[in-house]
Design a protein around this motif. Structure first.
Motif, PDB file in Angstrom:
ATOM      1  N   PRO A   1     -69.314  18.892  86.596  1.00  0.00           N
ATOM      2  CA  PRO A   1     -68.816  20.709  87.334  1.00  0.00           C
ATOM      3  C   PRO A   1     -70.154  20.527  88.635  1.00  0.00           C
ATOM      4  CG  PRO A   1     -68.287  20.912  85.369  1.00  0.00           C
ATOM      5  CD  PRO A   1     -69.492  19.796  85.320  1.00  0.00           C
ATOM      6  N   GLU A   2     -69.905  21.013  89.966  1.00  0.00           N
ATOM      7  CA  GLU A   2     -70.969  20.641  90.736  1.00  0.00           C
ATOM      8  C   GLU A   2     -72.113  21.672  90.334  1.00  0.00           C
ATOM      9  OE1 GLU A   2     -70.987  20.855  95.821  1.00  0.00           O
ATOM     10  OE2 GLU A   2     -69.032  22.084  94.233  1.00  0.00           O
ATOM     11  N   ARG A   3     -71.540  22.775  90.120  1.00  0.00           N
ATOM     12  CA  ARG A   3     -72.439  23.924  89.830  1.00  0.00           C
ATOM     13  C   ARG A   3     -73.778  23.353  88.881  1.00  0.00           C
ATOM     14  NH1 ARG A   3     -68.468  25.346  86.086  1.00  0.00           N
ATOM     15  NH2 ARG A   3     -66.823  26.500  87.790  1.00  0.00           N
ATOM     16  N   PHE A   4     -73.459  22.942  88.231  1.00  0.00           N
ATOM     17  CA  PHE A   4     -74.772  22.478  86.902  1.00  0.00           C
ATOM     18  C   PHE A   4     -75.799  21.311  87.998  1.00  0.00           C
ATOM     19  CE2 PHE A   4     -71.286  23.215  84.038  1.00  0.00           C
ATOM     20  CZ  PHE A   4     -71.760  24.713  83.742  1.00  0.00           C
ATOM     21  N   THR A   5     -74.997  20.672  89.020  1.00  0.00           N
ATOM     22  CA  THR A   5     -75.767  20.185  90.283  1.00  0.00           C
ATOM     23  C   THR A   5     -77.143  20.264  90.496  1.00  0.00           C
ATOM     24  OG1 THR A   5     -74.294  20.188  91.608  1.00  0.00           O
ATOM     25  CG2 THR A   5     -74.183  17.675  89.820  1.00  0.00           C
ATOM     26  N   GLY A   6     -76.964  22.276  90.778  1.00  0.00           N
ATOM     27  CA  GLY A   6     -77.267  22.827  91.098  1.00  0.00           C
ATOM     28  C   GLY A   6     -78.912  23.530  90.181  1.00  0.00           C
ATOM     29  N   VAL A   7     -78.530  24.594  89.325  1.00  0.00           N
ATOM     30  CA  VAL A   7     -78.838  25.605  88.356  1.00  0.00           C
ATOM     31  C   VAL A   7     -79.912  24.541  87.451  1.00  0.00           C
ATOM     32  CG1 VAL A   7     -78.324  27.250  88.888  1.00  0.00           C
ATOM     33  CG2 VAL A   7     -77.320  25.605  87.427  1.00  0.00           C
ATOM     34  N   THR A   8     -78.816  23.393  86.453  1.00  0.00           N
ATOM     35  CA  THR A   8     -79.327  22.231  86.045  1.00  0.00           C
ATOM     36  C   THR A   8     -79.077  20.675  86.116  1.00  0.00           C
ATOM     37  OG1 THR A   8     -77.055  22.390  85.215  1.00  0.00           O
ATOM     38  CG2 THR A   8     -78.639  24.319  84.175  1.00  0.00           C
TER      39      THR A   8
ATOM     40  N   ARG B   1     -61.536  27.550  83.016  1.00  0.00           N
ATOM     41  CA  ARG B   1     -60.410  27.269  81.611  1.00  0.00           C
ATOM     42  C   ARG B   1     -59.419  26.633  82.368  1.00  0.00           C
ATOM     43  NH1 ARG B   1     -59.004  29.127  76.874  1.00  0.00           N
ATOM     44  NH2 ARG B   1     -57.010  27.912  75.997  1.00  0.00           N
ATOM     45  N   ASP B   2     -58.829  26.992  83.492  1.00  0.00           N
ATOM     46  CA  ASP B   2     -57.947  26.452  84.066  1.00  0.00           C
ATOM     47  C   ASP B   2     -58.077  24.925  84.447  1.00  0.00           C
ATOM     48  OD1 ASP B   2     -56.135  28.753  83.740  1.00  0.00           O
ATOM     49  OD2 ASP B   2     -56.696  28.854  85.890  1.00  0.00           O
ATOM     50  N   TYR B   3     -58.693  24.368  84.624  1.00  0.00           N
ATOM     51  CA  TYR B   3     -59.138  22.892  85.488  1.00  0.00           C
ATOM     52  C   TYR B   3     -59.039  21.817  83.907  1.00  0.00           C
ATOM     53  CZ  TYR B   3     -60.991  18.931  87.193  1.00  0.00           C
ATOM     54  OH  TYR B   3     -61.193  17.620  87.971  1.00  0.00           O
ATOM     55  N   THR B   4     -59.707  22.274  82.537  1.00  0.00           N
ATOM     56  CA  THR B   4     -59.532  22.326  81.808  1.00  0.00           C
ATOM     57  C   THR B   4     -58.344  22.106  81.153  1.00  0.00           C
ATOM     58  OG1 THR B   4     -60.410  23.861  80.120  1.00  0.00           O
ATOM     59  CG2 THR B   4     -62.034  21.986  81.124  1.00  0.00           C
ATOM     60  N   ASP B   5     -57.514  22.912  80.665  1.00  0.00           N
ATOM     61  CA  ASP B   5     -56.368  22.973  80.207  1.00  0.00           C
ATOM     62  C   ASP B   5     -55.575  21.701  81.498  1.00  0.00           C
ATOM     63  OD1 ASP B   5     -56.755  24.716  78.901  1.00  0.00           O
ATOM     64  OD2 ASP B   5     -56.086  26.201  79.701  1.00  0.00           O
TER      65      ASP B   5
ATOM     66  N   SER C   1     -69.068   0.444  81.037  1.00  0.00           N
ATOM     67  CA  SER C   1     -69.858   1.168  82.184  1.00  0.00           C
ATOM     68  C   SER C   1     -69.400   2.760  82.643  1.00  0.00           C
ATOM     69  CB  SER C   1     -69.598   0.180  83.048  1.00  0.00           C
ATOM     70  OG  SER C   1     -70.293  -1.169  82.874  1.00  0.00           O
ATOM     71  N   GLY C   2     -70.329   3.934  83.050  1.00  0.00           N
ATOM     72  CA  GLY C   2     -70.226   5.243  83.138  1.00  0.00           C
ATOM     73  C   GLY C   2     -69.574   5.027  85.026  1.00  0.00           C
ATOM     74  N   ILE C   3     -68.841   6.031  85.149  1.00  0.00           N
ATOM     75  CA  ILE C   3     -68.802   5.817  86.402  1.00  0.00           C
ATOM     76  C   ILE C   3     -69.017   7.591  86.163  1.00  0.00           C
ATOM     77  CG2 ILE C   3     -66.638   6.333  88.883  1.00  0.00           C
ATOM     78  CD1 ILE C   3     -65.508   3.626  87.456  1.00  0.00           C
ATOM     79  N   MET C   4     -69.936   7.786  87.665  1.00  0.00           N
ATOM     80  CA  MET C   4     -69.712   9.632  87.404  1.00  0.00           C
ATOM     81  C   MET C   4     -68.985  10.316  88.658  1.00  0.00           C
ATOM     82  SD  MET C   4     -73.252  11.439  88.680  1.00  0.00           S
ATOM     83  CE  MET C   4     -74.985  11.096  87.832  1.00  0.00           C
ATOM     84  N   HIS C   5     -68.587  11.488  87.987  1.00  0.00           N
ATOM     85  CA  HIS C   5     -67.943  11.879  89.548  1.00  0.00           C
ATOM     86  C   HIS C   5     -68.137  13.860  89.136  1.00  0.00           C
ATOM     87  CE1 HIS C   5     -64.565  13.986  91.667  1.00  0.00           C
ATOM     88  NE2 HIS C   5     -64.038  14.805  90.967  1.00  0.00           N
ATOM     89  N   ILE C   6     -68.834  14.002  90.101  1.00  0.00           N
ATOM     90  CA  ILE C   6     -69.548  15.359  91.037  1.00  0.00           C
ATOM     91  C   ILE C   6     -68.126  16.182  91.149  1.00  0.00           C
ATOM     92  CG2 ILE C   6     -70.792  16.659  92.014  1.00  0.00           C
ATOM     93  CD1 ILE C   6     -72.061  15.437  89.925  1.00  0.00           C
ATOM     94  N   LEU C   7     -67.634  17.299  90.164  1.00  0.00           N
ATOM     95  CA  LEU C   7     -66.285  17.590  90.630  1.00  0.00           C
ATOM     96  C   LEU C   7     -66.734  19.194  91.638  1.00  0.00           C
ATOM     97  CD1 LEU C   7     -63.572  18.754  89.808  1.00  0.00           C
ATOM     98  CD2 LEU C   7     -63.847  20.150  88.293  1.00  0.00           C
ATOM     99  N   SER C   8     -66.396  19.133  92.577  1.00  0.00           N
ATOM    100  CA  SER C   8     -66.422  20.057  93.428  1.00  0.00           C
ATOM    101  C   SER C   8     -66.206  21.640  93.119  1.00  0.00           C
ATOM    102  CB  SER C   8     -66.221  20.503  94.758  1.00  0.00           C
ATOM    103  OG  SER C   8     -64.809  19.714  94.925  1.00  0.00           O
ATOM    104  N   MET C   9     -66.339  22.326  93.768  1.00  0.00           N
ATOM    105  CA  MET C   9     -66.274  24.078  92.968  1.00  0.00           C
ATOM    106  C   MET C   9     -64.865  24.214  93.851  1.00  0.00           C
ATOM    107  SD  MET C   9     -68.814  26.304  93.705  1.00  0.00           S
ATOM    108  CE  MET C   9     -70.980  26.295  92.712  1.00  0.00           C
ATOM    109  N   ASP C  10     -64.115  23.561  94.462  1.00  0.00           N
ATOM    110  CA  ASP C  10     -63.139  23.731  95.587  1.00  0.00           C
ATOM    111  C   ASP C  10     -61.831  22.550  95.639  1.00  0.00           C
ATOM    112  OD1 ASP C  10     -63.721  24.966  97.679  1.00  0.00           O
ATOM    113  OD2 ASP C  10     -63.662  23.745  99.050  1.00  0.00           O
ATOM    114  N   ASP C  11     -62.663  21.414  94.607  1.00  0.00           N
ATOM    115  CA  ASP C  11     -61.669  20.794  93.820  1.00  0.00           C
ATOM    116  C   ASP C  11     -61.193  21.241  92.322  1.00  0.00           C
ATOM    117  OD1 ASP C  11     -61.068  18.756  95.315  1.00  0.00           O
ATOM    118  OD2 ASP C  11     -62.799  17.467  94.500  1.00  0.00           O
TER     119      ASP C  11
END
Length: 343
Positions: free
Chosen positions: A70-77, A134-138, A98-108
């Protein structure tokens, strides 16, 4: 230096052609059952790893794992989660992924938008690193995609997740402060923000309850808003002798603020953190903290997901990995001081 085992190595050991080895390993026609079994056995004993591209063609897999942050963690942590991603990719490589990183924006996240790598079927499963709403993980769970939560969990007991032992990590850390003579101990963190912060607070709370310590309401100090952005810390009306911070980065900011206000750490107040990330050694003095076992957590999350990819109905539940306290200079014992005062 040890080299990767090739089909040529296997062929030389058995005295057959590489074409025969290739047919046997890839289950092609033209090789008898006994020889096929023998070749596969020798390949396994020698540590041969099938080429990921060949495996994916054979099994219909991409051999990629998506890591959603989630995008919020690319700032504070940011530093903490980038370290985690590096540990994950190392573990993935050991499993041939192999890994593919996806930064989940707050809007998405708010609009419940699935990642493009999911829609384009570029990965075989996902690790969500850091707590999303919670809605996103569900919504993600309802897709049926192999999925593991890392560094958080929800109230659904059958969801697979790997967490650090937040509760007992801070419980032990708070006990350490109490053993050093501290009784005025505050906790810094928004306990509504993540499951990890809440569990760390509960570990702190268990410790002070067991020792018969009562704390004023303002000893629970908020550090961030609902979107995960840091806010200015409000110090309690009566200064504690120690602060338990939910993470090293907030401890770093707290120490800097205390020093600007004329307080000395640890002479006037002790400060402890959690994670043992880069902020633990950037803080002056360096922080006493709980070290998160990233390699073990990453290995556990990846191995769990790989098993889920191969066996979709398998379930592991919550797995907790213990950390350890790292003792540094941000904590002072009050026992000698108290003994002098009692005299």
């Amino acid at each position: 230096m040890k080299h990767n085992i090739t089909m040529r190595d296997i062929a030389d050991k058995l005295g057959v052609s590489t074409v025969t080895v290739s047919k046997a390993i890839n289950d092609k026609d033209g090789v008898g059952d006994d020889l096929r079994k023998k070749i596969k056995g020798v390949a396994s004993d020698m540590g041969y790893r099938m080429n990921a591209a060949a495996k994916s063609m054979k099994e219909g897999l991409s051999y990629n794992i998506g890591v959603i942050i989630p995008e919020r963690f690319t700032g504070v942590t940011q530093a903490f989660y980038m370290q985690f991603y590096q540990a994950l990719t190392k573990s993935m490589d050991e499993f041939g992924y192999s890994g593919i990183m996806h930064i989940l924006s707050m809007d998405d996240e708010e609009q419940l938008a699935l990642p493009r790598v999911y829609l384009e079927k570029k990965v075989d499963g996902f690790i969500i690193l850091g707590q999303s709403n919670r809605d996103y993980t569900d919504m993600f769970l309802q897709t049926g995609t192999p999925l593991v939560f890392l560094d958080f969990y929800t109230d659904q007991p059958d969801v697979d997740c790997v967490i650090t032992d937040n509760f007992y990590g801070v419980y032990d850390l708070t006990n350490h402060l109490i053993q050093l003579g501290h009784r005025d101990i505050a906790f810094v963190g928004n306990i509504q923000a993540t499951s990890s912060i809440l569990d760390r607070y509960l570990g702190y709370y268990k410790s002070i309850l067991e020792h018969g310590i009562k704390t004023p309401e303002d000893y629970l100090i908020n550090d961030r808003d609902d979107k995960g952005q840091y806010i200015e810390i409000a110090l309690p009306s009566r200064m504690p002798t120690a602060f338990v911070c939910n993470g090293d980065q907030i401890a770093f900011h707290l120490v800097a603020m205390l020093q600007r206000k004329g307080y000395r750490v640890p002479e006037d107040c002790s400060v402890v953190g959690f994670d043992n990330d880069i902020f633990a050694t950037l803080t002056q003095p360096n922080l006493t903290t709980v070290e998160v076992n990233m390699p073990e957590m990453s290995k556990s999350a990846v191995s769990m997901l790989v098993r889920k990819i191969k066996h979709p109905n398998i379930s592991h539940g919550r797995v907790s990995i213990k950390g350890k306290i790292v003792y540094r200079g941000s904590v002072k014992s009050l026992r000698q001081t108290n003994a002098i005062n009692n005299d």
